[in-house]
Design a protein around this motif. Structure first.
Motif, PDB file in Angstrom:
ATOM      1  N   PHE A  41     -54.580 -60.953 -66.551  1.00 32.13           N
ATOM      2  CA  PHE A  41     -54.957 -60.951 -65.281  1.00 32.13           C
ATOM      3  C   PHE A  41     -55.425 -59.809 -64.601  1.00 32.13           C
ATOM      4  CE2 PHE A  41     -52.547 -64.764 -65.886  1.00 32.13           C
ATOM      5  CZ  PHE A  41     -53.147 -65.731 -65.624  1.00 32.13           C
ATOM      6  N   LEU A  42     -54.643 -58.781 -65.009  1.00 32.69           N
ATOM      7  CA  LEU A  42     -54.833 -57.525 -64.485  1.00 32.69           C
ATOM      8  C   LEU A  42     -56.200 -56.742 -65.368  1.00 32.69           C
ATOM      9  CD1 LEU A  42     -51.662 -55.456 -64.311  1.00 32.69           C
ATOM     10  CD2 LEU A  42     -53.276 -55.842 -62.484  1.00 32.69           C
ATOM     11  N   ILE A  43     -56.459 -57.176 -66.406  1.00 34.91           N
ATOM     12  CA  ILE A  43     -57.601 -56.682 -67.425  1.00 34.91           C
ATOM     13  C   ILE A  43     -58.965 -57.188 -66.787  1.00 34.91           C
ATOM     14  CG2 ILE A  43     -58.507 -56.841 -69.462  1.00 34.91           C
ATOM     15  CD1 ILE A  43     -56.501 -54.730 -69.622  1.00 34.91           C
ATOM     16  N   GLU A  44     -58.930 -58.556 -66.283  1.00 36.49           N
ATOM     17  CA  GLU A  44     -59.921 -59.057 -65.701  1.00 36.49           C
ATOM     18  C   GLU A  44     -60.401 -58.434 -64.506  1.00 36.49           C
ATOM     19  OE1 GLU A  44     -63.180 -60.609 -66.006  1.00 36.49           O
ATOM     20  OE2 GLU A  44     -61.959 -61.060 -67.760  1.00 36.49           O
ATOM     21  N   GLY A  50     -61.900 -57.846 -56.883  1.00 36.84           N
ATOM     22  CA  GLY A  50     -62.146 -58.652 -55.525  1.00 36.84           C
ATOM     23  C   GLY A  50     -62.841 -59.925 -55.857  1.00 36.84           C
ATOM     24  N   ILE A  51     -62.612 -60.488 -57.184  1.00 37.83           N
ATOM     25  CA  ILE A  51     -62.889 -61.896 -57.196  1.00 37.83           C
ATOM     26  C   ILE A  51     -62.041 -62.878 -56.709  1.00 37.83           C
ATOM     27  CG2 ILE A  51     -64.232 -61.283 -59.326  1.00 37.83           C
ATOM     28  CD1 ILE A  51     -61.953 -62.559 -60.941  1.00 37.83           C
ATOM     29  N   SER A  52     -62.298 -63.982 -56.625  1.00 33.72           N
ATOM     30  CA  SER A  52     -61.296 -64.942 -55.901  1.00 33.72           C
ATOM     31  C   SER A  52     -60.486 -65.288 -57.162  1.00 33.72           C
ATOM     32  CB  SER A  52     -62.270 -66.123 -55.479  1.00 33.72           C
ATOM     33  OG  SER A  52     -62.747 -67.106 -56.436  1.00 33.72           O
ATOM     34  N   GLN A  53     -59.197 -66.087 -56.589  1.00 31.01           N
ATOM     35  CA  GLN A  53     -58.198 -66.603 -57.474  1.00 31.01           C
ATOM     36  C   GLN A  53     -58.793 -67.756 -58.618  1.00 31.01           C
ATOM     37  OE1 GLN A  53     -54.332 -67.018 -55.496  1.00 31.01           O
ATOM     38  NE2 GLN A  53     -53.838 -68.384 -57.016  1.00 31.01           N
ATOM     39  N   SER A  57     -59.147 -67.883 -62.628  1.00 33.01           N
ATOM     40  CA  SER A  57     -58.843 -68.877 -63.442  1.00 33.01           C
ATOM     41  C   SER A  57     -59.925 -69.535 -64.286  1.00 33.01           C
ATOM     42  CB  SER A  57     -58.448 -69.976 -62.646  1.00 33.01           C
ATOM     43  OG  SER A  57     -57.160 -69.833 -62.112  1.00 33.01           O
ATOM     44  N   GLU A  58     -61.077 -69.415 -63.905  1.00 39.26           N
ATOM     45  CA  GLU A  58     -62.424 -70.018 -64.434  1.00 39.26           C
ATOM     46  C   GLU A  58     -62.561 -68.966 -65.657  1.00 39.26           C
ATOM     47  OE1 GLU A  58     -65.667 -71.109 -62.165  1.00 39.26           O
ATOM     48  OE2 GLU A  58     -64.320 -72.055 -60.692  1.00 39.26           O
ATOM     49  N   ILE A  59     -62.740 -67.804 -65.365  1.00 41.46           N
ATOM     50  CA  ILE A  59     -63.086 -66.666 -66.510  1.00 41.46           C
ATOM     51  C   ILE A  59     -62.134 -66.739 -67.442  1.00 41.46           C
ATOM     52  CG2 ILE A  59     -63.256 -64.179 -66.611  1.00 41.46           C
ATOM     53  CD1 ILE A  59     -64.465 -63.916 -63.859  1.00 41.46           C
ATOM     54  N   LEU A  60     -60.843 -66.784 -67.181  1.00 40.51           N
ATOM     55  CA  LEU A  60     -59.891 -66.618 -68.201  1.00 40.51           C
ATOM     56  C   LEU A  60     -59.490 -68.048 -68.942  1.00 40.51           C
ATOM     57  CD1 LEU A  60     -57.364 -64.201 -66.572  1.00 40.51           C
ATOM     58  CD2 LEU A  60     -59.018 -63.853 -68.321  1.00 40.51           C
ATOM     59  N   ASN A  61     -60.129 -69.083 -68.407  1.00 43.41           N
ATOM     60  CA  ASN A  61     -59.921 -70.428 -68.897  1.00 43.41           C
ATOM     61  C   ASN A  61     -58.232 -70.922 -68.927  1.00 43.41           C
ATOM     62  OD1 ASN A  61     -60.985 -72.745 -69.854  1.00 43.41           O
ATOM     63  ND2 ASN A  61     -60.680 -72.113 -71.859  1.00 43.41           N
ATOM     64  N   ILE A  62     -57.728 -70.443 -67.691  1.00 38.59           N
ATOM     65  CA  ILE A  62     -56.378 -71.032 -67.380  1.00 38.59           C
ATOM     66  C   ILE A  62     -56.293 -71.679 -66.199  1.00 38.59           C
ATOM     67  CG2 ILE A  62     -54.300 -69.824 -66.803  1.00 38.59           C
ATOM     68  CD1 ILE A  62     -54.975 -67.535 -68.721  1.00 38.59           C
ATOM     69  N   ASP A  63     -55.451 -72.831 -66.445  1.00 37.20           N
ATOM     70  CA  ASP A  63     -55.342 -73.609 -65.073  1.00 37.20           C
ATOM     71  C   ASP A  63     -54.626 -72.902 -63.965  1.00 37.20           C
ATOM     72  OD1 ASP A  63     -52.019 -74.188 -64.686  1.00 37.20           O
ATOM     73  OD2 ASP A  63     -52.102 -74.050 -66.721  1.00 37.20           O
ATOM     74  N   LYS A  64     -55.059 -73.405 -62.899  1.00 37.73           N
ATOM     75  CA  LYS A  64     -54.579 -72.611 -61.478  1.00 37.73           C
ATOM     76  C   LYS A  64     -53.198 -72.382 -61.145  1.00 37.73           C
ATOM     77  CE  LYS A  64     -58.960 -74.471 -59.468  1.00 37.73           C
ATOM     78  NZ  LYS A  64     -59.456 -75.470 -58.334  1.00 37.73           N
ATOM     79  N   LYS A 141     -65.364 -74.683 -80.218  1.00 32.97           N
ATOM     80  CA  LYS A 141     -64.392 -75.439 -79.187  1.00 32.97           C
ATOM     81  C   LYS A 141     -64.304 -75.209 -77.810  1.00 32.97           C
ATOM     82  CE  LYS A 141     -62.685 -77.133 -82.915  1.00 32.97           C
ATOM     83  NZ  LYS A 141     -63.121 -78.243 -83.181  1.00 32.97           N
ATOM     84  N   ASN A 142     -65.579 -74.940 -77.244  1.00 34.33           N
ATOM     85  CA  ASN A 142     -65.752 -74.529 -75.930  1.00 34.33           C
ATOM     86  C   ASN A 142     -64.752 -73.535 -75.142  1.00 34.33           C
ATOM     87  OD1 ASN A 142     -67.482 -74.637 -73.839  1.00 34.33           O
ATOM     88  ND2 ASN A 142     -66.677 -76.404 -72.895  1.00 34.33           N
ATOM     89  N   ILE A 143     -64.170 -72.628 -76.104  1.00 38.72           N
ATOM     90  CA  ILE A 143     -63.220 -71.456 -75.434  1.00 38.72           C
ATOM     91  C   ILE A 143     -64.071 -70.360 -75.196  1.00 38.72           C
ATOM     92  CG2 ILE A 143     -61.286 -70.475 -75.901  1.00 38.72           C
ATOM     93  CD1 ILE A 143     -60.614 -72.452 -77.939  1.00 38.72           C
ATOM     94  N   LYS A 144     -63.721 -69.923 -73.700  1.00 37.51           N
ATOM     95  CA  LYS A 144     -64.611 -68.728 -73.486  1.00 37.51           C
ATOM     96  C   LYS A 144     -64.148 -67.381 -73.972  1.00 37.51           C
ATOM     97  CE  LYS A 144     -65.697 -71.112 -69.057  1.00 37.51           C
ATOM     98  NZ  LYS A 144     -65.629 -71.326 -67.627  1.00 37.51           N
TER      99      LYS A 144
END
Length: 144
Positions: A41-44, A50-53, A57-64, A141-144
């Motif tokens: 999360f920090l790396i991103e 300043g991105i939204s929460q 989640s979307e960028i990292l493909n991790i649930d909210k 596998k549609n993994i980002k």
């Protein structure tokens, strides 16, 4: 087709590398109050402060829910702040603090050390091939 009874599954090796990497990185960054679960999360945020929460989640493909827990931990350690989005009062923007900015090099160095450690027996060509194969698997596998 490779005879699967004569080799361990690919996932076994990926899992072992992942666990060993988490242990290595956790040891390197624990002095900053960060666990291996928060580092991505920090790396991103270092890339997109300043991105939204939700965007995170979307960028990292991790649930909210997982993102929310990580954000709470980073807030508690005073590594980021949440600010209500002026355009959407239900959303929060995430901003790094001076504390998190001051440890950016340490975090990136820990990740680079792990990368060097796991690739020291590989040629640059082998590293490139490995990265391309992993990207191909992720894409299929549609993994980002």
């Amino acid at each position: 087709m490779i005879n699967e009874t004569k080799r361990a599954p690919i996932g076994k090796y990926i899992s072992q590398i992942y666990r060993k990497g988490n242990s290595f990185i956790s040891k390197e960054i624990s002095k900053f109050g960060i666990g291996s679960g928060q580092i991505m999360f920090l790396i991103e945020l270092y890339k997109n402060d300043g991105i939204s929460q939700e965007e995170l989640s979307e960028i990292l493909n991790i649930d909210k829910a997982t993102t929310c827990r990580a954000i709470k931990k980073l807030e508690k350690e005073e590594l980021l702040i949440k600010v209500k989005d002026e355009n959407d009062k239900r959303a929060y923007k995430l901003y790094l603090t001076e504390k998190s900015k001051s440890i950016e090099d340490n975090i990136k160095n820990a990740l680079n050390e792990w990368e060097k450690h796991i690739s020291k027996e590989l040629s640059q060509e082998e590293v490139n091939i490995l990265i391309n194969m992993l990207k191909k698997i992720c894409k299929s596998k549609n993994i980002k």
